[in-house]
Scaffold this active site. Structure first.
Site, mmCIF file in Angstrom:
data_model
loop_
_atom_site.group_PDB
_atom_site.id
_atom_site.type_symbol
_atom_site.label_atom_id
_atom_site.label_comp_id
_atom_site.label_asym_id
_atom_site.label_seq_id
_atom_site.Cartn_x
_atom_site.Cartn_y
_atom_site.Cartn_z
ATOM 1 N N ARG A 33 -0.431 -23.108 14.567
ATOM 2 C CA ARG A 33 0.997 -22.741 14.497
ATOM 3 C C ARG A 33 1.441 -22.066 15.794
ATOM 4 N NH1 ARG A 33 1.648 -19.543 9.063
ATOM 5 N NH2 ARG A 33 3.832 -19.380 9.699
ATOM 6 N N ASN A 45 10.929 -14.616 9.403
ATOM 7 C CA ASN A 45 10.151 -15.521 10.251
ATOM 8 C C ASN A 45 9.136 -14.755 11.098
ATOM 9 O OD1 ASN A 45 11.751 -17.437 9.147
ATOM 10 N ND2 ASN A 45 13.114 -17.652 10.899
ATOM 11 N N HIS A 47 7.972 -9.868 7.993
ATOM 12 C CA HIS A 47 6.671 -10.493 7.737
ATOM 13 C C HIS A 47 5.753 -10.518 8.944
ATOM 14 C CE1 HIS A 47 8.775 -12.839 4.241
ATOM 15 N NE2 HIS A 47 8.461 -11.618 3.892
ATOM 16 N N CYS A 82 -7.021 -5.711 14.159
ATOM 17 C CA CYS A 82 -8.356 -5.644 13.546
ATOM 18 C C CYS A 82 -8.196 -5.805 12.043
ATOM 19 C CB CYS A 82 -8.988 -4.274 13.853
ATOM 20 S SG CYS A 82 -10.477 -3.968 12.880
ATOM 21 N N THR A 137 17.068 -19.865 4.196
ATOM 22 C CA THR A 137 15.958 -19.396 3.355
ATOM 23 C C THR A 137 16.107 -19.951 1.947
ATOM 24 O OG1 THR A 137 14.736 -17.481 2.509
ATOM 25 C CG2 THR A 137 17.126 -17.223 2.723
ATOM 26 N N SER A 138 14.950 -20.286 1.337
ATOM 27 C CA SER A 138 14.968 -20.809 -0.033
ATOM 28 C C SER A 138 15.185 -19.685 -1.037
ATOM 29 C CB SER A 138 13.631 -21.507 -0.334
ATOM 30 O OG SER A 138 12.570 -20.564 -0.160
ATOM 31 N N ASN A 195 22.892 -23.234 4.536
ATOM 32 C CA ASN A 195 21.680 -23.954 4.134
ATOM 33 C C ASN A 195 22.123 -25.359 3.727
ATOM 34 O OD1 ASN A 195 19.317 -24.940 2.928
ATOM 35 N ND2 ASN A 195 18.751 -22.904 2.188
ATOM 36 N N PRO A 196 21.480 -26.415 4.285
ATOM 37 C CA PRO A 196 21.922 -27.769 3.887
ATOM 38 C C PRO A 196 21.612 -28.090 2.423
ATOM 39 C CG PRO A 196 20.032 -27.887 5.378
ATOM 40 C CD PRO A 196 20.446 -26.459 5.315
ATOM 41 N N ALA A 249 21.873 -25.000 10.214
ATOM 42 C CA ALA A 249 22.302 -23.785 10.930
ATOM 43 C C ALA A 249 22.676 -24.086 12.378
ATOM 44 C CB ALA A 249 21.168 -22.756 10.897
#
Ligand code: BV8
Length: 265
Positions: A79, A111, A128, A136, A204-205, A229-230, A247
């Site tokens: 990622r 994100n 997040h 560590c 966002t869902s 949101n589409p 967006a």
């Protein structure tokens, strides 16, 4: 303005602009959808290539890391690799421009990429964590114990490098499922939503908590919610205005609408 119905876009844009004009306390909440047009798969979309057969939510856990640190480390390295070639898209740039227009605006993001900051957003609350940093896994020097993975020898067998202080494996500095969010960030996000006049929710869902609980908290405190949101999401029923568009086009269009004088009633 009828809540959460698919309006024609011009009507929704005009309604959204009307809510934003003169707003003193604007808060934005973003999810993976805002980075979609930068080529970053959303969290719930199947990852591409080697990772297509894995559910990210199954890999983004302490148990997965304990069970197979090499697999989880490879997932995050892949990622990060994808992020190297990613650039902020028009949505990130529009949100940075919005921050310039609304001096008190706060942007809360779920994100773990840094595309908001790269685009110029400065008042960002990260719920997040970030793919840019590692720590560590034993937090041996305190929580968190930051570690620079680039300064450590990469083990031949693909396992994560060892912490230079204690030898435990290092891990990405992100919040895994089952882990608490950073208390200061969650408190700041919650306080912002409790006093927001308008909450703009982008991409966002609304499935991952406690972040997904923020729009309901804002709404209960009197905020008006605009969603971009589409697809319909768990947030849509809370939205006074729903811009059902990507967006990368909806946010620049909203900025242009804000530039136009308020149409006479
Ligand atoms: C915790 C980092 C407790 C890792 C991520 C109730 C309360 C509290 C917790 C829970 C609860 N119910 C369940 C839980 C547990 C769990 C949870 O919510 N599970 C879900 C699946 C049900 N929550 C947790 O475990 C959280 N921890 O609560 O701990 C605790 C307390 C004290 C002490 C110990 C423990 C931790 C959650 C954080 C997990 N980490 N990321 C990593 O990335 O690897 S979450 C991950 O999902 C990403 O950060 C992502 O951003 C986030 C949310 O998803 P979305 O951003 O919404 O992405 P998604 O793909 O779902 O949706 C994208 C949307 O974009 C779609 O709607 C799509 O239509 C739209 N879209 C697509 N293209 C575009 C677009 N929109 C606009 N434009 C486009 N072009």
């Amino acid at each position: 303005m009828s809540p959460s119905s698919r309006h024609d876009t011009q009507t929704s844009l005009r309604d959204a602009a009307r809510l934003l004009r003169g707003c003193q306390r604007l808060v934005v909440l973003t999810g993976a959808g805002v980075s979609r047009e930068s080529g970053i798969p959303t969290f719930r979309e199947a990852q591409t290539g080697l990772w297509a057969r894995y559910d990210p939510a199954q890999l983004a856990t302490p148990a997965a890391f304990a069970r197979d640190p090499r697999l989880v480390w490879a997932f995050y390295q892949a990622r990060r690799e994808k992020l190297h070639s990613a650039q902020p898209n028009a949505a990130h740039h529009a949100l940075a421009a919005l921050e310039a227009r609304f001096p008190h605006m706060l942007l809360i993001t779920q994100n773990v990429d840094s595309l908001h900051e790269i685009a110029g957003s400065t008042r960002v609350i990260r719920l997040h964590g970030t793919l840019d940093a590692d720590r560590c896994s034993a937090d041996c020097q305190g929580s968190p114990t930051p570690v620079d993975r680039h300064a450590l020898p990469a083990p031949e067998d693909g396992r994560p490098p060892a912490c230079p202080h204690c030898g435990a494996l290092i891990r990405p500095d992100v919040v895994w499922f089952g882990e608490a969010l950073p208390a200061a960030a969650l408190r700041a996000a919650s306080e912002a939503c409790a006093s927001a006049e308008v909450l703009l929710v982008v991409g966002t869902s609304g499935l991952v908590y406690p972040a997904a609980g923020l729009p309901a908290q804002a709404r209960a405190a009197g905020a008006r919610i605009i969603e971009i949101n589409p697809e319909r999401s768990d947030i849509t029923p809370l939205a006074l205005v729903w811009l059902s568009a990507p967006a990368g086009s909806a946010l620049p269009a909203l900025l242009r609408m804000l530039d136009q004088a308020e149409p006479s009633p």
